[in-house]
Design an enzyme around this catalytic site. Sequence first.
Site, PDB file in Angstrom:
ATOM      1  N   HIS A  11       0.774  -1.165   0.069  1.00  0.00           N
ATOM      2  CA  HIS A  11      -0.023  -0.123  -0.071  1.00  0.00           C
ATOM      3  C   HIS A  11       0.975   1.240   0.102  1.00  0.00           C
ATOM      4  O   HIS A  11       2.012   1.237   0.442  1.00  0.00           O
ATOM      5  CB  HIS A  11      -0.849  -0.052   1.184  1.00  0.00           C
ATOM      6  CG  HIS A  11      -1.888  -1.071   1.292  1.00  0.00           C
ATOM      7  ND1 HIS A  11      -2.248  -1.674   2.473  1.00  0.00           N
ATOM      8  CD2 HIS A  11      -2.838  -1.249   0.461  1.00  0.00           C
ATOM      9  CE1 HIS A  11      -3.051  -2.595   2.324  1.00  0.00           C
ATOM     10  NE2 HIS A  11      -3.679  -2.416   0.961  1.00  0.00           N
ATOM     11  N   CYS A  34      -2.109   0.934   9.903  1.00  0.00           N
ATOM     12  CA  CYS A  34      -3.307   0.048   9.374  1.00  0.00           C
ATOM     13  C   CYS A  34      -4.259  -0.444  10.868  1.00  0.00           C
ATOM     14  O   CYS A  34      -5.026  -1.179  10.574  1.00  0.00           O
ATOM     15  CB  CYS A  34      -2.695  -1.224   8.840  1.00  0.00           C
ATOM     16  SG  CYS A  34      -1.195  -1.627   8.389  1.00  0.00           S
TER      17      CYS A  34
END
Length: 258
Positions: free
Chosen positions: A163, A248
């Site tokens: 990501h 996250c």
Amino acid sequence: MPSKKALVRRPSPRLAEGLVTHIEREKVDVELAVEQWEAYVAALRTHGWETIEVDPADDCPDSVFVEDTVVMYKNVAVITRPGAEARREETIGVEEAVARLGCSVNWIWEPGTLDGGDVLKIGDTIYVGRGGRTNAAGVQQLRAAFEPLGARVVAVPVSKVLHLKSAVTALPDGTVVAHIPKVDRPSLFPRFLSVPEESGSHVVLLGGSKLLMAASAPRTAELLSDLGHEVVAVDISEFEKLEGCVTCLSVRLRDLYA
């Protein structure tokens, strides 16, 4: 008055089955992961954050990585459509949680895919990593949701990590921190600080000069402390084995209307 609420989600008993894309699979100690998660949540609380537990999703191994399921801007929540099909059910509990907080709820629709970990907000600029898990339609839909509210959405290529926020995050003054070998195009960011460790490129802004960081980046912690930041280190070794990082494990809601 900015809000300080953070969505978190307890690790699934199936955490060890979580997806890995860019690294070799290692054995995950789920009991230790739960202890590390509890310490992470405690660190948020200690620094003034109200943590809101999203209902657990025990059948979804990656559900602890709650950031991937929703993107917030001001009072608006965009429920994502994760790029990995196995993760799509994770959004259900998160949608309920943000609706209960009074957010206006939007969605990413097929054929769009978007993971929240691909979205980095710096003021009103929203960088979106276009790569493994987020496609062009997902970027366009995010732009359509947020640009009318005053945001500027900037798509950047991501190919070396899972990501965008696996590669870059930002300090309170907007300077982007990153470990250069993991960034596709550093020149796309106006202010840039190179850090010595990959996990050093992940910071969560706790407020003031406080940064939540992984214990696995001591040299970066020293560099940032030397620049006047106060580093709060947490051990998240078991989540790092699944390409997870400090960002996250929570969704920070800073701009909810009172």
